[in-house]
Write an enzyme that holds these catalytic residues in place. Structure first.
Site, short mmCIF file in Angstrom:
data_model
loop_
_atom_site.label_atom_id
_atom_site.label_comp_id
_atom_site.label_asym_id
_atom_site.label_seq_id
_atom_site.Cartn_x
_atom_site.Cartn_y
_atom_site.Cartn_z
N ASP A 378 -73.82 5.56 34.46
CA ASP A 378 -73.59 5.96 33.07
C ASP A 378 -72.27 5.41 32.56
OD1 ASP A 378 -73.85 7.82 30.66
OD2 ASP A 378 -71.97 8.49 31.54
N GLU A 434 -75.53 0.98 32.35
CA GLU A 434 -75.67 1.36 30.94
C GLU A 434 -74.56 0.65 30.17
OE1 GLU A 434 -75.74 5.29 28.04
OE2 GLU A 434 -74.12 4.93 29.45
#
Length: 721
Positions: A378, A434
């Protein structure tokens, strides 16, 4: 500055204003450390960067910056090799830090350089604050060994509460949950404050199934455990195992990606404000329940990824890492560099070896102990740049953006090191970044000068669809813009395409189905209600958007839980702002299960689309070859994976005997038709009709077929001689 844990480094002795002795490890600079590392080969970076430049010649002028980045990663790896006894042993530190059971008792070790004294306390000693003082070594590691009881039983019972008590240099006493704790549970009185628990079940979980082989392309079902139920509650690992895993298998996904596993006190943070990095969230069940979920998924042939948050951490002190040892710069950079102004979270100091030990060991822990098959990292964009992508920062694709002083070399080196460790020790594992910035080389192997990720998320694709649906009239949809966005990705770098993930479902946004059909979904999704123009449009476009995104948008595909059947509304967790309601923090699987509702059509289409991809494997082929777009007719045709895809996005025009270019001579049979009645269509196409190619130059092809393509319909043809 690198903080090193090694016994032969000289100590510094300092005294604070209260004349309390504080021992700190000597932190030599990076150049000093590298000068002591034998056999360093500076040609490695040059050779590998040259390989990267071969893939992308536009990088030629940036070779010095690429060299600097790559050498930074190599320097860090060499330092760990020389002082940390190698990356393998270094990254297994969770077995010597935190609380670890031995044959003779329990050994507890904790890094707390800013503390003067440390004590272990808990239910095992009736919360005595001074009886179990920890010894501090020369590297700021406090440790204590608790021998077994005389009868051979453990000195700390399973599932009992514990705390670390620290005395700070000013005499202040603070209590912390051990940083490496493997179980943290909510305080009954204050549900958003957590307590540490010693977890040592008498019967450890025994895995029964091996991980499936690494897929050559991923069809990802992204899921959040807590919302995986139509009931107004927090669902559990066990309920997910029983109720949702069979659905994922039925829908023909081959990969499960689990969100919000790492413990987070604030449920509404969606798991992105982590407090205890080694503890699976207790609100969903026990660690063994999670192990059973993963083991069961493996038994079904599902690959399982963890959404890992190493980009930032929650700013809690009582149950997090902030001011763990009394300082604001133990695990994190000092303010302001160590603070993310938008997320209101703390940013790790990736130049500290003890922080690297913590994070790399965290990755090993989830693989070794829970058998995860890899990670979706993330917030990679936030990590890569010192500006974190905020404050009006725009990524235009100009290479200067990637090679400015804004690049965070420390974070980039950590990500490269993490990929090195994962892919070297676990070749079956996958890593996903990401990243919205499009940094060149991010998903190129380290051996070829890249950063080592397997995939990046195609984050511009859902933005396009929301923009089209929410801001443009349907007649103004640009076929060229759709094709450009779906194919605009870096050569040789794999992308995961998706129409919407959890980000698009959160409050403030809404699902694509709800964007398309809005409040009419409440009254007209029954087969016994009238088929309104808006519902007709929504069902048709929902299928087309998914198919063209999967077929053209990347080398893998992702769907967020519930969106496969057109989940209505949005996602909003219980919080003060909504009176702690669970109304929108659930997935209403009762909707596709109801034989009277139209949701089942979208559910079945998703299953068949994935089944077709499994059979023909278009995701694992070269990027789609778009040979025809017609803005007036709203038609797109392309070939990929030995299949021919035809899309008619026109809102009302259907075309008979529409000319479609093809490179194949012979018969073209329809194998997927979004207008099929079983998918909620009108059944306007006779799928038994065979289409024979005819010679003639059209759409840059030497052959063509003619076919009937109704409005808002997509067709997929296979070839046969």
């Amino acid at each position: 500055m690198l903080t090193v844990d090694c016994s032969d480094i000289e100590e510094e002795m300092n005294y604070n204003e209260n004349n309390v002795k504080v021992t700190k490890a000597y932190s030599p600079n990076k150049e000093f450390l590298n000068s002591m590392i034998p056999g360093k080969d500076n040609n490695i970076a040059s050779e590998r960067i040259d390989k990267l430049i071969e893939l992308d010649p536009m990088l030629t002028q940036f070779k010095p910056q690429l060299m600097k980045r790559y050498n930074s990663y190599l320097d860090l790896k060499d330092t760990i090799q020389y002082y940390g006894e190698g990356l393998d042993k270094f990254s297994m530190s969770y077995k010597k830090y935190g609380l670890n059971k031995t044959e003779d008792g329990i050994l507890y070790r904790e890094w707390a350089p800013g503390a003067a004294k440390a004590f272990l306390t808990g239910e095992f000693n009736n919360w005595n604050l001074t009886s179990h003082e920890m010894i501090r070594n020369q590297n700021d590691i406090f440790e204590i060994f608790l021998p077994n009881n005389e009868d051979g039983t453990s000195p700390i019972k399973h599932n009992t509460r514990i705390k670390l008590c620290l005395i700070l240099p000013n005499g202040e006493r603070v209590f912390r949950i051990p940083a490496w704790i493997r179980r943290a549970v909510q305080n009954i009185k204050i549900t958003e404050i957590y307590q540490g628990v010693y977890w040592d079940p008498p019967q450890p979980y025994v895995f029964k199934n091996k991980s499936p082989p690494k897929p050559d392309r991923l069809r990802i079902y992204e899921a959040h455990i807590g919302i995986a139920s139509p009931e107004l509650k927090i669902a559990t690992y066990k309920e997910f195992t029983k109720n949702v895993l069979p659905r994922i298998k039925y829908l023909n996904y081959n990969t499960l990606q689990i969100l919000a596993v790492m413990e987070h006190p604030y449920y509404a943070s969606f798991g992105y404000q982590v407090s205890s990095f080694f503890a699976p969230s207790s609100r969903f069940g026990t660690p063994e329940d999670l192990m059973e979920l993963i083991d069961t998924a493996h038994g079904m042939g599902l690959y399982v990824l963890l959404d890992v948050i190493h980009s930032h951490a929650c700013k809690n002190t009582n149950d997090g890492l902030y001011r763990f040892d009394g300082t604001d710069h133990q695990y994190f950079h000092p303010f302001p560099r160590g603070y993310h102004a938008v997320w209101k979270t703390l940013l790790f100091n990736y130049s500290s070896l003890e922080v690297l030990r913590f994070l790399l060991s965290n990755l090993r822990y989830w693989i070794e102990e829970f058998h995860f098959d890899g990670f979706r990292f993330d917030g990679v964009t936030s990590m890569l740049y010192l500006h974190h992508g905020i404050g009006g920062t725009q990524f235009t694709g100009n290479y200067e953006e990637y090679f400015s002083e804004a690049t965070d070399l420390e974070a980039l080196s950590y990500l490269m090191l993490a990929n090195d460790m994962i892919h070297t020790l676990y070749p079956n594992c996958t890593t996903i970044a990401e990243d919205v910035s499009g940094m060149p080389g991010l998903c190129i192997p380290l051996s070829e000068g890249g950063c080592g990720f397997d995939y990046r998320l195609g984050m511009g694709i859902p933005d396009m669809w929301i923009n089209f649906i929410g801001s443009r009239r349907e007649e103004d949809w640009s076929m060229n813009d759709i094709c450009w966005t779906l194919t605009n990705r870096r050569n040789q770098e794999k992308t995961i395409a998706y129409c919407e993930c959890h980000d698009q479902a959160l409050v403030g946004d809404k699902t694509i189905a709800f964007w398309l059909m809005d409040k009419e979904m409440y009254d007209y999704m029954s087969d016994f209600s009238k088929l309104t123009p808006l519902i007709e449009r929504g069902i048709a476009l929902h299928k087309m958007i998914r198919l063209i995104t999967s077929a053209l948008g990347g080398e893998s595909y992702l769907n967020f839980i519930g969106n496969e059947f057109g989940h209505p509304e949005w996602l909003d967790f219980p919080r003060k702002g909504n009176n702690k309601s669970f109304q929108y923090a659930r997935r209403q699987f009762n909707l596709p299960d109801d034989p009277l509702l139209r949701y089942r059509y979208l559910y079945e289409f998703d299953r068949c689309m994935n089944e077709l991809e499994e059979q023909y494997g278009w995701l694992n082929t070269q990027q789609g070859d778009i040979h025809f777009t017609n803005q007036i007719d709203k038609v797109i045709t392309f070939e990929r994976g030995n299949l021919l895809f035809v899309f008619n996005f026109h809102s009302w025009k259907s075309f008979a005997d529409y000319k479609i270019g093809t490179r194949h001579v012979g018969i073209h049979d329809i194998i997927l038709n979004t207008d099929n009645k079983k998918f909620g269509g009108f059944g306007r196409i006779d799928e038994s009709c065979r289409h024979f190619s005819q010679p003639g130059r059209f759409a840059n092809r030497d052959q063509y077929i003619k076919a009937y393509i109704p409005n808002r319909t997509a067709l997929v043809f296979k070839y046969s001689n």
